[in-house]
Write an enzyme that holds these catalytic residues in place. Structure first.
Site, PDB file in Angstrom:
ATOM      1  N   GLY A  12       0.810  -1.214   0.000  1.00  0.00           N
ATOM      2  CA  GLY A  12       0.000   0.000   0.000  1.00  0.00           C
ATOM      3  C   GLY A  12       0.846   1.269   0.000  1.00  0.00           C
ATOM      4  N   ASP A  13       1.945   1.243   0.752  1.00  0.00           N
ATOM      5  CA  ASP A  13       2.865   2.385   0.768  1.00  0.00           C
ATOM      6  C   ASP A  13       3.489   2.583  -0.614  1.00  0.00           C
ATOM      7  OD1 ASP A  13       2.349   2.342   3.521  1.00  0.00           O
ATOM      8  OD2 ASP A  13       4.055   1.012   3.881  1.00  0.00           O
TER       9      ASP A  13
END
Length: 301
Positions: A250-251
């Site tokens: 997600g990052d």
């Protein structure tokens, strides 16, 4: 310039134990130590994509020194605040038949160090992006994200918030440039279960009504949906591949989106780059490299 803030960075000790059993001695077949923390992950992927950025956060003790060394070896530009007590935390990522994580508490951050952080952020202006990512340690005020946005509200910079619950909801009146919940986190904000794209659009629009300028919702293997301030809804499927490591995906999506957006302001291209960066990290042992992202961008998905 993009600045990322990680309030409780870590050393991630990744241990592979194929047949892990509780209550007995287990032998690891592989282990490694990686720099960790959501903002740091964003900085690593941005650096891999050749986008100028600076990682800010709090470190302490010998583990903090190791963290700074690992980031320096990766070419990460950092400006950490060193605490006078405690240790930068070590998180354990246990890989067996399933992934298990043990996330530890970070050191106490006193008000004087928060003041040092404010001094660094006060210089940011309309040419800058600020990424606030992850949770806030129990030793710090839960209103900190909101206080930062309030303090910087007249600076004109673009603020990106990747957080959950009240941490996220409380910043919306300050009109952050981008927020990035996943579909589960989006549902949790409203006490509902997100079942399909229509639900994502419905509740994403509610976040925009509360103040978010752009809402990027990650959907894991299904890709992502972007509700943009230009009034359009952008969607991207995800490339196919074998998931090796979901930590930091997600990052990586957030980093890829920012890299794409900064390049030419095209939301559709930024979304696709974000999805490819997130997928590249998921398909790899470590975070996405430019070569891996470019390879996925070149595929038809």
């Amino acid at each position: 310039m993009i600045y990322t803030v990680t309030f409780s960075p870590s050393l991630d000790y990744v241990v592979t134990v194929p047949e892990f059993e509780t209550g007995r001695v287990n032998r690891a077949t592989q282990d490694k130590i990686l720099p960790g923390g959501k903002g740091i992950n964003v900085s690593i992927v941005l650096t891999n994509l050749e986008v100028e950025n600076k990682a800010i956060g709090f470190v302490s003790g010998f583990t903090g020194k190791v963290l700074k060394t690992l980031l320096r070896e990766k070419g990460i530009n950092s400006d950490f605040i060193t605490l006078d007590r405690g240790l930068t935390r070590i998180n354990v990522k246990l890989r067996g038949e399933t992934e298990t994580e043990i996330n530890c508490q970070g050191p106490r951050v006193d008000d004087q160090y928060i003041g040092e952080l404010y001094e660094k952020l006060d210089y940011l202006d309309s040419d800058d992006y600020l990424v606030l990512a992850g949770s806030i340690p129990d030793t710090m005020p839960k209103s900190l994200y909101m206080e930062i946005l309030h303090r910087l509200k007249d600076n004109g910079l673009k603020v990106i918030v990747d957080a959950t619950g009240d941490l996220l909801l409380n910043v919306l009146p300050y009109k952050p440039f981008l927020i990035k919940p996943n579909n589960i986190e989006l549902g949790a904000l409203f006490g509902v279960e997100i079942k399909d794209r229509e639900d994502i659009i419905t509740y994403g629009k509610k976040l925009m009504e509360k103040g978010a300028r752009n809402v990027l919702v990650s959907r894991s293997a299904e890709g992502a949906i972007l509700l943009a301030e230009d009034g359009n809804i952008y969607e991207s499927t995800a490339p196919q591949g074998d998931v090796v490591n979901s930590v930091g995906a997600g990052d990586s999506m957030l980093a890829g989106f920012l890299a794409g957006y900064i390049a030419d302001g095209d939301y559709a291209k930024a979304l696709k780059m974000g999805v490819c960066a997130g997928s590249a990290s998921a398909f790899s042992e470590e975070l996405a490299t430019k070569r891996e992202v470019d390879a996925l961008l070149a595929t038809d998905f």
